[in-house]
Design a protein around this motif. Structure first.
Motif, short mmCIF file in Angstrom:
data_model
loop_
_atom_site.label_atom_id
_atom_site.label_comp_id
_atom_site.label_asym_id
_atom_site.label_seq_id
_atom_site.Cartn_x
_atom_site.Cartn_y
_atom_site.Cartn_z
N ARG A 186 0.79 -1.22 0.00
CA ARG A 186 0.00 0.00 0.00
C ARG A 186 0.82 1.28 0.00
N ALA A 245 -1.07 -1.49 7.72
CA ALA A 245 -0.81 -1.37 6.29
C ALA A 245 -0.19 -2.63 5.69
N ASP A 258 0.10 -6.74 4.91
CA ASP A 258 -0.79 -7.86 4.62
C ASP A 258 -0.29 -9.20 5.14
#
Length: 123
Positions: free
Chosen positions: A101, A109, A111
């Motif tokens: 991101r 932010a 994953d």
């Protein structure tokens, strides 16, 4: 989709050094930013350092600036955290995380997360 495994933690005396590694598997690793976070007993998870997908930009929390260096080798699917001049307050479980991101200093932010590696710095 990325899987991450940290290694390189251990017990060192204050003033010593360690190099942590974050080995990645899965596709498109080179397109991900990677961050290092740490969590000490009784404390919340803390951002430590991050590096963008190309390795051209790095970010550090104030407490480690000048002592820690983050780097990556995309050909080896590995990110490193070189930790010098270690202090007892650096003691924590260190986690690496991957995200796409473009936001580096907040855990939300990211994953994908590794399982962590313990760093203990004795006085």
């Amino acid at each position: 989709q990325v899987q991450l495994v940290e290694s390189g933690g251990g017990l060192v005396q204050a003033g010593g050094s360690l190099r942590l590694s974050c080995a990645a598997s899965g596709r498109s690793f080179s397109s991900y930013a990677v961050g290092w976070f740490r969590q000490a007993p009784g404390k919340e998870r803390e951002f430590v350092a991050a590096i963008n997908w190309s390795g051209t930009s790095t970010y550090y929390t104030d407490s480690v600036k000048g002592r820690f260096t983050i780097s990556r080798d995309n050909a080896k699917n590995t990110v490193y955290l070189q930790m010098n001049s270690l202090k007892p307050e650096d003691t924590a479980v260190y986690y690496c995380a991957a995200g796409s991101r473009g936001i580096y200093t907040y855990g939300y932010a990211y994953d994908y997360w590794g399982q962590g590696t313990q760093v203990t710095v004795s006085s």
